[in-house]
Scaffold this active site. Sequence first.
Site, PDB file in Angstrom:
ATOM      1  N   VAL A 108       0.845  -1.206   0.000  1.00 26.94           N
ATOM      2  CA  VAL A 108       0.000   0.000   0.000  1.00 26.94           C
ATOM      3  C   VAL A 108       0.878   1.254   0.000  1.00 26.94           C
ATOM      4  O   VAL A 108       1.954   1.262   0.607  1.00 26.94           O
ATOM      5  CB  VAL A 108      -0.914  -0.030   1.253  1.00 26.94           C
ATOM      6  CG1 VAL A 108      -1.750   1.238   1.367  1.00 26.94           C
ATOM      7  CG2 VAL A 108      -1.826  -1.241   1.201  1.00 26.94           C
ATOM      8  N   GLY A 111       3.599   3.408  -4.508  1.00 25.11           N
ATOM      9  CA  GLY A 111       3.799   3.753  -5.917  1.00 25.11           C
ATOM     10  C   GLY A 111       3.506   2.599  -6.854  1.00 25.11           C
ATOM     11  O   GLY A 111       3.742   2.691  -8.058  1.00 25.11           O
ATOM     12  N   LEU A 112       2.968   1.484  -6.314  1.00 21.79           N
ATOM     13  CA  LEU A 112       2.684   0.327  -7.174  1.00 21.79           C
ATOM     14  C   LEU A 112       1.204   0.244  -7.564  1.00 21.79           C
ATOM     15  O   LEU A 112       0.752  -0.779  -8.071  1.00 21.79           O
ATOM     16  CB  LEU A 112       3.122  -0.965  -6.488  1.00 21.79           C
ATOM     17  CG  LEU A 112       4.641  -1.191  -6.395  1.00 21.79           C
ATOM     18  CD1 LEU A 112       4.944  -2.472  -5.651  1.00 21.79           C
ATOM     19  CD2 LEU A 112       5.291  -1.243  -7.770  1.00 21.79           C
ATOM     20  N   SER A 114      -1.651   0.295  -5.761  1.00 24.09           N
ATOM     21  CA  SER A 114      -2.520  -0.622  -5.011  1.00 24.09           C
ATOM     22  C   SER A 114      -3.969  -0.131  -4.963  1.00 24.09           C
ATOM     23  O   SER A 114      -4.898  -0.921  -5.147  1.00 24.09           O
ATOM     24  CB  SER A 114      -1.928  -0.863  -3.623  1.00 24.09           C
ATOM     25  OG  SER A 114      -2.698  -0.288  -2.629  1.00 24.09           O
ATOM     26  N   ALA A 116      -5.635   1.767  -7.104  1.00 25.99           N
ATOM     27  CA  ALA A 116      -6.273   1.606  -8.416  1.00 25.99           C
ATOM     28  C   ALA A 116      -6.570   0.135  -8.682  1.00 25.99           C
ATOM     29  O   ALA A 116      -7.631  -0.210  -9.215  1.00 25.99           O
ATOM     30  CB  ALA A 116      -5.374   2.171  -9.517  1.00 25.99           C
ATOM     31  N   ALA A 117      -5.646  -0.755  -8.296  1.00 23.86           N
ATOM     32  CA  ALA A 117      -5.845  -2.186  -8.569  1.00 23.86           C
ATOM     33  C   ALA A 117      -7.027  -2.729  -7.758  1.00 23.86           C
ATOM     34  O   ALA A 117      -7.827  -3.508  -8.282  1.00 23.86           O
ATOM     35  CB  ALA A 117      -4.571  -2.961  -8.253  1.00 23.86           C
ATOM     36  N   ASP A 158      -2.512   5.718 -13.199  1.00 24.66           N
ATOM     37  CA  ASP A 158      -2.569   4.476 -12.417  1.00 24.66           C
ATOM     38  C   ASP A 158      -3.766   3.622 -12.837  1.00 24.66           C
ATOM     39  O   ASP A 158      -3.617   2.436 -13.149  1.00 24.66           O
ATOM     40  CB  ASP A 158      -2.663   4.783 -10.911  1.00 24.66           C
ATOM     41  CG  ASP A 158      -1.346   5.276 -10.343  1.00 24.66           C
ATOM     42  OD1 ASP A 158      -0.484   5.704 -11.124  1.00 24.66           O
ATOM     43  OD2 ASP A 158      -1.180   5.228  -9.105  1.00 24.66           O
TER      44      ASP A 158
HETATM   45  C1  MEV Z   1       1.545   8.651  -9.049  1.00 25.02           C
HETATM   46  O1  MEV Z   1       1.535   7.241  -9.299  1.00 25.02           O
HETATM   47  C2  MEV Z   1       2.066   9.391 -10.227  1.00 25.02           C
HETATM   48  C3  MEV Z   1       2.032  10.917 -10.131  1.00 25.02           C
HETATM   49  O2  MEV Z   1       2.467  11.404 -11.401  1.00 25.02           O
HETATM   50  C4  MEV Z   1       0.663  11.445  -9.820  1.00 25.02           C
HETATM   51  C5  MEV Z   1      -0.340  11.220 -10.938  1.00 25.02           C
HETATM   52  O3  MEV Z   1       0.050  11.002 -12.087  1.00 25.02           O
HETATM   53  O4  MEV Z   1      -1.529  11.282 -10.631  1.00 25.02           O
HETATM   54  C6  MEV Z   1       2.996  11.429  -9.075  1.00 25.02           C
END
Ligand code: MEV
Length: 335
Positions: A108, A111-112, A114, A116-117, A158
């Site tokens: 969680v 940045g992977l 989670s 959205a998935a 995402d």
């Molecule tokens: C987040 O995964 C990526 C960002 O560019 C934010 C976005 O695109 O909404 C930081």
Amino acid sequence: MTTSSAPGKIILFGEHAVVYGRPALAVPVTQVQATATVSATSRPGIWIEAPEIGLASELSRLAPDHPLAAVIKGVFSALPPPVSPHIFKENGVESGGATIHVTSTIPVASGLGSGAAVSVAIIRALSAFLGQPLPDERVSTLAYEVEKLHHGTPSGIDNTVVTYAKPVYFVKPPSPPGRGARARAEQSRSGEVEILRVGAPFTIVIGDTGLFAPTKESVSDVHTLWEADQPRWEKVFDEVEEIVQKARRVIETGDIPALGPLMDKNHKLLQEMTVSCPELDRLVEAARRSGALGAKLSGSGRGGNMIALVNARNAPALAEALISAGAKRTIVTTV
Ligand code: MEV
């Protein structure tokens, strides 16, 4: 009973600048998944079970802005009325209700993708359970609405990559007219999803700092920088766009080693945007010292994950080097 799974994702190039209309490249990470299972139950009501976050509740007891409540209500409002009683009966839920069971192996807030998935898995499983599976475009749009609850002004990358589960070249759809400062970028925004052709496979090692990535905060801080000096940051975002366009060509032609220096360059620009942190920088440097062809943070930064490009045979050694440099876990993935 219906079940659906959705993968995690990483952004290869273009995070943050993508919020300002520049393109970005992202790929699914199928080694981690969110899964939703919807089944009929004799208990009346819609029951949500997400044991990993200690959640077991009837839908009406969740706060209206709870992301899981929002996604379920989003599905009901997307289907033609009269949805619930009628279709529930057709699916064997005579006097009872349904249980939505959610699990995920995606870390969680790292940045992977989670959030959205989980949304995509629920939207697909629930709409299929109700006898009206939604098309990809609708799935992605509904998941986007929930992304807004997670972090305010998401670009939509995402939910897009997680829905289509393919490498994508993504440009944020145009915002309504009247946002003068972004007019130039808007001309080139198709808002359409382009599936990225991959000329030759390549291997990425993902290193997790184990730190929470505060997406809302870092997106908002970049916005504050941009507001204070738009010419400077528009130029930085243009540089990111140049990197993304080059990377796209390189991926399509399969000239993989050329991707490494582009990753290094993109990381430098992300540092300039103040979204790296000592832990990410340490992992990026360790990756370079250990033979990576290039490395950068991935996602919103200040925590979460970094990625390193490697020759496939060096991936296990690089993963080990990242653990020695402080990574809490690694994933090796081939695009
Ligand atoms: C987040 O995964 C990526 C960002 O560019 C934010 C976005 O695109 O909404 C930081």
